[in-house]
Design an enzyme around this catalytic site. Structure first.
Site, mmCIF file in Angstrom:
data_model
loop_
_atom_site.group_PDB
_atom_site.id
_atom_site.type_symbol
_atom_site.label_atom_id
_atom_site.label_comp_id
_atom_site.label_asym_id
_atom_site.label_seq_id
_atom_site.Cartn_x
_atom_site.Cartn_y
_atom_site.Cartn_z
ATOM 1 N N HIS A 192 22.761 76.412 65.628
ATOM 2 C CA HIS A 192 23.391 77.721 65.481
ATOM 3 C C HIS A 192 24.893 77.551 65.601
ATOM 4 O O HIS A 192 25.418 77.260 66.682
ATOM 5 C CB HIS A 192 22.881 78.681 66.565
ATOM 6 C CG HIS A 192 23.542 80.032 66.527
ATOM 7 N ND1 HIS A 192 23.655 80.839 67.633
ATOM 8 C CD2 HIS A 192 24.131 80.709 65.514
ATOM 9 C CE1 HIS A 192 24.278 81.955 67.307
ATOM 10 N NE2 HIS A 192 24.591 81.890 66.027
ATOM 11 N N SER B 153 11.368 80.037 70.125
ATOM 12 C CA SER B 153 11.983 80.638 68.952
ATOM 13 C C SER B 153 10.915 80.734 67.869
ATOM 14 O O SER B 153 9.837 80.154 67.986
ATOM 15 C CB SER B 153 13.165 79.786 68.466
ATOM 16 O OG SER B 153 14.181 79.724 69.448
ATOM 17 N N HIS C 86 18.345 88.822 64.528
ATOM 18 C CA HIS C 86 18.610 87.385 64.338
ATOM 19 C C HIS C 86 18.358 86.610 65.618
ATOM 20 O O HIS C 86 18.587 85.400 65.669
ATOM 21 C CB HIS C 86 20.040 87.160 63.846
ATOM 22 C CG HIS C 86 21.053 87.011 64.943
ATOM 23 N ND1 HIS C 86 21.400 88.044 65.778
ATOM 24 C CD2 HIS C 86 21.788 85.953 65.363
ATOM 25 C CE1 HIS C 86 22.305 87.632 66.652
ATOM 26 N NE2 HIS C 86 22.559 86.366 66.426
#
Length: 280
Positions: A68, A189, A206
């Site tokens: 990320h 996740s 998100h």
């Protein structure tokens, strides 16, 4: 590809941006200067805050790598440049008319920033995969690579209208579109596919999202609490004090978030973190 190193500025003469970024000029000379300074040296770097690199496993014991990060200082500079040219509407919000030169320049610079963000992630991906292959003999299946933006604006058709859709902290979730929804550094996740719900403008969250501000987390989470919350996940214990504001308890329950958006996405993979590296 040679990855830039912030520790060796004398190497600048041997570094260059990828051609598809180098050849496209930004709309302002100051942005061009930053492009060849911050843009050059930050390519392939993670950044601070909630930016991370993680190794995770799915329910079939397959290993996944998740990164990320985004456009780094260039995105901030492009935003500041656009805001300096924007007018203030009756609502108090800053606006740019996209039919003007300034509006078109912003869209051009924004697309450059998105392409830079993708190149930044790919540089880190290539470096990490090279290291995993060198140390452990692991080779990645690059056909599974997902590259997703969660702060962007693009023109789309919704309910018979042509709209500019700005997703800030949101994923596009058009029908069948693959996505990534991270939890926190100590929780699972999810890989997902969008369901294309019109009422959501084909969007989803998100990530888990914070339930505590960074300052609240730093006041309420102790070093020992963070280490307890990260049990079973490798992280750099030398940085414990600097990571208190990223503690799993500072984030919402990712499973509750996924239940709340079951009309928006369907889960294809659940990923459990094994190693989490945060930029601090």
């Amino acid at each position: 590809r040679q990855i830039p190193s912030l520790k060796h500025p004398t190497k600048q003469a041997t570094q260059s941006l990828p051609f598809h970024l180098e050849e496209r000029s930004l709309s302002n000379p100051s942005l061009e200067r930053k492009k060849h300074r911050e843009g050059l040296w930050q390519l392939g770097t993670l950044g601070r805050g909630n930016h991370f690199l993680e190794l995770l496993k799915d329910t079939e014991e397959q290993l996944w790598l998740m990164i990320h990060s985004g456009s780094r200082a260039m995105g901030q500079a492009i935003r500041a440049q656009a805001l300096s040219l924007a007018s203030t509407s009756a609502t108090g919000m800053k606006v740019l008319d996209l039919h003007t030169n300034e509006g078109q320049a912003y869209l051009h610079d924004l697309q450059w920033a998105l392409d830079y963000a993708s190149a930044n992630r790919m540089a880190m991906l290539e470096t990490t995969l090279s290291l995993l292959e060198e140390r452990f003999g692991i080779q990645a299946d690059l056909s599974e690579v997902l590259d997703i933006h969660h702060n962007h604006v693009q023109q789309e058709e919704h309910q018979g209208q042509t709209l500019w859709v700005h997703r800030k902290g949101a994923n596009a979730a058009h029908a069948g579109r693959r996505g990534i929804i991270p939890g926190s550094m100590g929780t699972c996740s999810f890989l997902v596919e969008g369901k294309g719900l019109p009422e959501s403008l084909c969007s989803s969250s998100h990530g888990a999202g914070r339930k505590q501000s960074r300052s609240q987390a730093r006041r309420s989470v102790t070093n020992r609490a963070l280490q307890r919350q990260m049990k079973g996940v490798w992280f750099d214990h030398r940085r414990t004090a600097a990571l208190l504001d990223e503690a799993p308890s500072a984030y919402k329950d990712i499973r509750a978030v996924m239940r709340a958006q079951r009309e928006l996405v369907c889960i294809t993979h659940e990923l459990t973190p094994l190693l989490s590296y945060k930029g601090v």
